[in-house]
Design a protein around this motif. Structure first.
Motif, PDB file in Angstrom:
ATOM      1  N   ASP A  25      27.879   4.877  10.008  1.00  0.00           N
ATOM      2  CA  ASP A  25      28.824   3.802  10.325  1.00  0.00           C
ATOM      3  C   ASP A  25      30.222   4.111   9.796  1.00  0.00           C
ATOM      4  OD1 ASP A  25      28.353   3.669   7.688  1.00  0.00           O
ATOM      5  OD2 ASP A  25      27.774   1.556   7.627  1.00  0.00           O
ATOM      6  N   ASP A  26      30.500   5.439   9.521  1.00  0.00           N
ATOM      7  CA  ASP A  26      31.797   5.939   9.061  1.00  0.00           C
ATOM      8  C   ASP A  26      32.163   5.472   7.661  1.00  0.00           C
ATOM      9  OD1 ASP A  26      32.257   7.421  11.323  1.00  0.00           O
ATOM     10  OD2 ASP A  26      33.351   5.830  12.359  1.00  0.00           O
ATOM     11  N   ARG A  27      31.231   4.934   6.917  1.00  0.00           N
ATOM     12  CA  ARG A  27      31.523   4.609   5.530  1.00  0.00           C
ATOM     13  C   ARG A  27      31.440   5.889   4.682  1.00  0.00           C
ATOM     14  NH1 ARG A  27      27.661   0.110   3.492  1.00  0.00           N
ATOM     15  NH2 ARG A  27      26.195   1.372   4.730  1.00  0.00           N
TER      16      ARG A  27
ATOM     17  N   GLN B 123      28.732   8.201   6.279  1.00  0.00           N
ATOM     18  CA  GLN B 123      27.495   7.682   6.837  1.00  0.00           C
ATOM     19  C   GLN B 123      27.668   7.450   8.341  1.00  0.00           C
ATOM     20  OE1 GLN B 123      26.402   4.189   4.590  1.00  0.00           O
ATOM     21  NE2 GLN B 123      26.064   5.342   2.672  1.00  0.00           N
TER      22      GLN B 123
END
Length: 318
Positions: free
Chosen positions: A39-41, A37
């Motif tokens: 946000d790097d999730r 995502q």
């Protein structure tokens, strides 16, 4: 699933471990990439499955001598693909398991793997292309082991086995072909040499015959060669010489006839002159002789001597 776990653990585009397709019952590998995502999730995995039987089909289509084989295995020794039609999944009481190259039903694959481990050490230590040979049923086998790596985690070994007899058969076939080609080239060279010799010698023979004919008196003997090389130039020079000789002989013949005509005129002139001088000279000599006989009376010694000399020098006309 192993492909899902591989992408999640690596966190980048990679290859999954080889796994068994539940539906197809064949080995597969997946090219996977994690999707994050903003946000790097971690969000999921994008992947595509590749059936390794296609590799086996490709290896089977390769011409590796007449009896050579090629196969691919992992560092663990598990078979990935080969040029033989073999099942790479074994069913046991504990479930399915991968076929080890050393346990292959194909004696070439199993024996070559054993020899590779014995000669090169552990499969894990092979870092560059290695070559070795071993004897199998009295026939020497030539083996090449090449690592296959990429920056996505792929790490396999490609093994190619070719019997030395296949090399020798090809070498013998090449030797026969070379000998045949050499023989054909030799025949062609001889044929070209004969044609070239005839192409060069025949005009020279014609020039020689023409020269002999001219020497025998045939001044109208020419050589007709429609060629633009040195031989053609020689023929044209020869013909020019023959023309000049013919003209020279014609000129000499004309001059000879003229000389003969002049010689006849000379003889005719001398004959006419002799005829014209004979009568008066004979009459004069007769007078001189009559004077010596005393027709004019007695002569003194000196005139008599002179008249006697004149009488003795009677000209002789033919």
């Amino acid at each position: 699933r192993p492909w899902y776990e591989a992408a999640k653990q690596q966190g980048k585009a990679t290859w999954s471990p080889i796994y068994t397709s539940a539906q197809l019952g064949v080995l597969q590998i997946a090219a996977v990439m994690p999707i994050n995502q903003p946000d790097d999730r971690f969000w999921g995995v994008l992947g595509i499955n590749l059936t390794l039987s296609q590799l086996s089909q490709f290896l089977g289509e390769l011409e590796i001598g007449s009896t050579g084989e090629a196969f691919i295995l992992e560092r663990s020794g598990d078979l990935v693909a080969s040029s033989t039609s073999e099942t790479y999944i074994l069913k046991t009481q504990k479930g399915e398991k991968r076929l080890q190259a050393i346990d292959s039903k194909n004696s070439i694959i199993s024996t070559t793997t054993q020899k590779a481990i014995a000669k090169l050490g552990s499969l894990q230590t092979i870092q560059s292309t290695q070559k070795f040979a071993y004897s199998r049923n009295g026939d020497r086998q030539i083996v090449q082991v090449t690592p296959l790596r990429d920056n996505r985690g792929l790490d396999w070994l490609i093994v190619v086995v070719i019997p030395e007899s296949d090399f020798m058969a090809q070498i013998k076939a090449n030797t026969r072909s070379t000998i045949l080609l050499c023989f054909v080239a030799l025949c062609a060279a001889i044929g070209v040499g004969i044609l070239t010799a005839r192409w060069l010698v025949q005009p020279i023979e014609r020039l020689n015959e023409a020269a002999k004919a001219i020497a025998g008196g045939d001044l109208q003997r020419y050589v007709h060669l429609d060629r633009m090389d040195e031989v053609g130039e020689l023929a044209r020079s020869f013909n020019s010489m023959a023309v000049q000789l013919e003209l020279s002989f014609a000129s000499l013949a004309a001059k000879n006839e003229e000389l003969q005509r002049l010689d006849l005129l000379k003889d005719e002139f001398l004959a006419n002159t002799s005829h014209e001088l004979r009568t008066p000279l004979n009459a004069t000599i007769g007078i001189v002789e009559s004077m010596l006989d005393g027709a004019t009376g007695s002569l003194s010694p000196i005139p008599r001597k002179n008249l006697a000399m004149a009488a003795q020098r009677r000209p002789r006309f033919s």
